[in-house]
Design a protein around this motif. Structure first.
Motif, PDB file in Angstrom:
ATOM      1  N   GLU A  85     119.636  32.459  19.512  1.00 27.23           N
ATOM      2  CA  GLU A  85     120.029  33.445  18.712  1.00 27.23           C
ATOM      3  C   GLU A  85     121.514  34.043  19.024  1.00 27.23           C
ATOM      4  OE1 GLU A  85     116.833  36.138  20.001  1.00 27.23           O
ATOM      5  OE2 GLU A  85     115.392  35.283  18.694  1.00 27.23           O
ATOM      6  N   HIS A  86     121.978  33.861  20.233  1.00 28.48           N
ATOM      7  CA  HIS A  86     123.397  34.456  20.658  1.00 28.48           C
ATOM      8  C   HIS A  86     124.288  33.775  19.881  1.00 28.48           C
ATOM      9  CE1 HIS A  86     127.042  35.807  22.813  1.00 28.48           C
ATOM     10  NE2 HIS A  86     127.180  34.489  23.143  1.00 28.48           N
ATOM     11  N   LEU A  87     124.174  32.020  19.882  1.00 24.57           N
ATOM     12  CA  LEU A  87     125.106  31.425  19.379  1.00 24.57           C
ATOM     13  C   LEU A  87     125.083  31.663  17.693  1.00 24.57           C
ATOM     14  CD1 LEU A  87     124.338  28.052  21.237  1.00 24.57           C
ATOM     15  CD2 LEU A  87     126.357  29.448  21.241  1.00 24.57           C
ATOM     16  N   GLU A  88     123.966  31.960  17.201  1.00 24.81           N
ATOM     17  CA  GLU A  88     123.755  32.172  15.872  1.00 24.81           C
ATOM     18  C   GLU A  88     124.543  33.419  15.252  1.00 24.81           C
ATOM     19  OE1 GLU A  88     120.393  32.534  12.423  1.00 24.81           O
ATOM     20  OE2 GLU A  88     119.897  32.007  14.411  1.00 24.81           O
ATOM     21  N   ASP A  95     132.626  33.616  15.063  1.00 22.58           N
ATOM     22  CA  ASP A  95     132.904  33.209  16.289  1.00 22.58           C
ATOM     23  C   ASP A  95     132.110  32.129  16.613  1.00 22.58           C
ATOM     24  OD1 ASP A  95     133.912  33.017  18.767  1.00 22.58           O
ATOM     25  OD2 ASP A  95     132.892  34.526  19.573  1.00 22.58           O
ATOM     26  N   ASP A  96     132.700  31.033  16.305  1.00 29.15           N
ATOM     27  CA  ASP A  96     131.970  29.748  16.515  1.00 29.15           C
ATOM     28  C   ASP A  96     131.964  29.335  17.962  1.00 29.15           C
ATOM     29  OD1 ASP A  96     130.582  27.295  16.397  1.00 29.15           O
ATOM     30  OD2 ASP A  96     131.960  26.533  14.983  1.00 29.15           O
ATOM     31  N   LYS A  97     130.756  29.440  18.519  1.00 25.00           N
ATOM     32  CA  LYS A  97     130.602  29.019  20.064  1.00 25.00           C
ATOM     33  C   LYS A  97     129.672  27.834  20.381  1.00 25.00           C
ATOM     34  CE  LYS A  97     131.545  33.597  21.883  1.00 25.00           C
ATOM     35  NZ  LYS A  97     132.876  33.475  22.300  1.00 25.00           N
ATOM     36  N   TYR A  98     129.175  27.130  18.930  1.00 25.71           N
ATOM     37  CA  TYR A  98     128.376  26.261  19.256  1.00 25.71           C
ATOM     38  C   TYR A  98     129.179  25.027  19.978  1.00 25.71           C
ATOM     39  CZ  TYR A  98     124.733  27.939  16.039  1.00 25.71           C
ATOM     40  OH  TYR A  98     123.803  28.718  15.687  1.00 25.71           O
ATOM     41  N   PRO A  99     128.434  24.227  20.944  1.00 30.05           N
ATOM     42  CA  PRO A  99     129.075  23.357  21.484  1.00 30.05           C
ATOM     43  C   PRO A  99     129.438  22.024  20.704  1.00 30.05           C
ATOM     44  CG  PRO A  99     126.750  23.149  21.972  1.00 30.05           C
ATOM     45  CD  PRO A  99     127.270  24.284  21.266  1.00 30.05           C
ATOM     46  N   SER A 100     130.658  21.248  20.904  1.00 28.53           N
ATOM     47  CA  SER A 100     131.048  20.137  19.849  1.00 28.53           C
ATOM     48  C   SER A 100     130.499  18.710  20.159  1.00 28.53           C
ATOM     49  CB  SER A 100     132.557  20.320  19.929  1.00 28.53           C
ATOM     50  OG  SER A 100     133.085  19.993  21.413  1.00 28.53           O
ATOM     51  N   ASP A 101     129.849  18.954  21.410  1.00 23.51           N
ATOM     52  CA  ASP A 101     129.280  17.652  21.694  1.00 23.51           C
ATOM     53  C   ASP A 101     128.164  17.471  22.599  1.00 23.51           C
ATOM     54  OD1 ASP A 101     130.173  17.492  24.276  1.00 23.51           O
ATOM     55  OD2 ASP A 101     132.161  16.851  23.468  1.00 23.51           O
ATOM     56  N   GLY A 107     126.171  21.243  29.516  1.00 26.18           N
ATOM     57  CA  GLY A 107     126.742  22.253  30.423  1.00 26.18           C
ATOM     58  C   GLY A 107     126.335  23.645  29.973  1.00 26.18           C
ATOM     59  N   MET A 108     126.231  23.713  29.055  1.00 27.40           N
ATOM     60  CA  MET A 108     125.736  25.064  28.254  1.00 27.40           C
ATOM     61  C   MET A 108     124.359  25.367  28.957  1.00 27.40           C
ATOM     62  SD  MET A 108     125.923  26.696  24.402  1.00 27.40           S
ATOM     63  CE  MET A 108     127.785  26.860  24.460  1.00 27.40           C
ATOM     64  N   LEU A 109     123.524  24.452  28.669  1.00 28.20           N
ATOM     65  CA  LEU A 109     122.030  24.450  28.714  1.00 28.20           C
ATOM     66  C   LEU A 109     121.814  24.740  30.317  1.00 28.20           C
ATOM     67  CD1 LEU A 109     120.320  21.958  26.669  1.00 28.20           C
ATOM     68  CD2 LEU A 109     120.689  24.642  26.281  1.00 28.20           C
ATOM     69  N   ASN A 110     122.548  24.064  31.341  1.00 27.89           N
ATOM     70  CA  ASN A 110     122.522  23.928  32.676  1.00 27.89           C
ATOM     71  C   ASN A 110     122.885  25.382  33.277  1.00 27.89           C
ATOM     72  OD1 ASN A 110     121.258  21.367  32.968  1.00 27.89           O
ATOM     73  ND2 ASN A 110     123.258  20.358  33.189  1.00 27.89           N
ATOM     74  N   ASN A 111     123.731  26.034  32.496  1.00 27.03           N
ATOM     75  CA  ASN A 111     124.663  27.044  33.098  1.00 27.03           C
ATOM     76  C   ASN A 111     123.875  28.424  32.540  1.00 27.03           C
ATOM     77  OD1 ASN A 111     126.362  25.768  35.112  1.00 27.03           O
ATOM     78  ND2 ASN A 111     127.383  24.974  33.362  1.00 27.03           N
ATOM     79  N   TYR A 112     123.207  28.395  31.392  1.00 27.74           N
ATOM     80  CA  TYR A 112     122.722  29.455  30.705  1.00 27.74           C
ATOM     81  C   TYR A 112     121.702  30.282  31.860  1.00 27.74           C
ATOM     82  CZ  TYR A 112     120.261  32.534  27.431  1.00 27.74           C
ATOM     83  OH  TYR A 112     119.944  33.496  26.774  1.00 27.74           O
TER      84      TYR A 112
END
Length: 116
Positions: A85-88, A95-101, A107-112
């Motif tokens: 929801e935050h990314l959307e 503000d496109d914060k979606y991961p590019s790969d 890394g995003m999932l591990n650190n969330y």
């Protein structure tokens, strides 16, 4: 399931799709736009067509972005609903914060750290 295990499982499924010549990432308009941006960033004449290398790079980048998007969409809603929801919401504000790969997503999932 750990995020690492989820990534391994997801990538196995992605490979099966590719082995059967599936292509979830082949979006010609995205590729054309990406190649044009690459050519422009390389400070070439914007009136000239992108090179084969530009197109190849755009295809590679779009493939990785789509792969990460699919992986994120299938990530556990129980654990990551608020991240999604935050990314959307950020994206809708420009503000496109979606991961590019996939590695950036992992890394995003591990650190969330979600809401408690």
């Amino acid at each position: 399931m750990t995020n690492k295990k989820y990534k391994e499982k997801f990538e196995s499924l992605w490979e099966v799709i590719e082995q059967f010549r599936g292509s979830l990432w082949n979006h010609p308009k995205l590729i054309d736009n990406g190649a044009a941006e690459i050519a422009e960033t390389a400070a070439r004449d914007t009136g000239s067509a992108p090179t084969e290398d530009d197109i190849e790079q755009a295809e590679k980048e779009i493939k990785e972005e789509v792969k990460a998007a699919f992986m994120l969409s299938r990530a556990s809603n129980m654990r990551y609903r608020s991240l999604k929801e935050h990314l959307e919401n950020a994206y809708t504000r420009g503000d496109d914060k979606y991961p590019s790969d996939v590695e950036a997503l992992l890394g995003m999932l591990n650190n969330y750290r979600g809401p408690e």
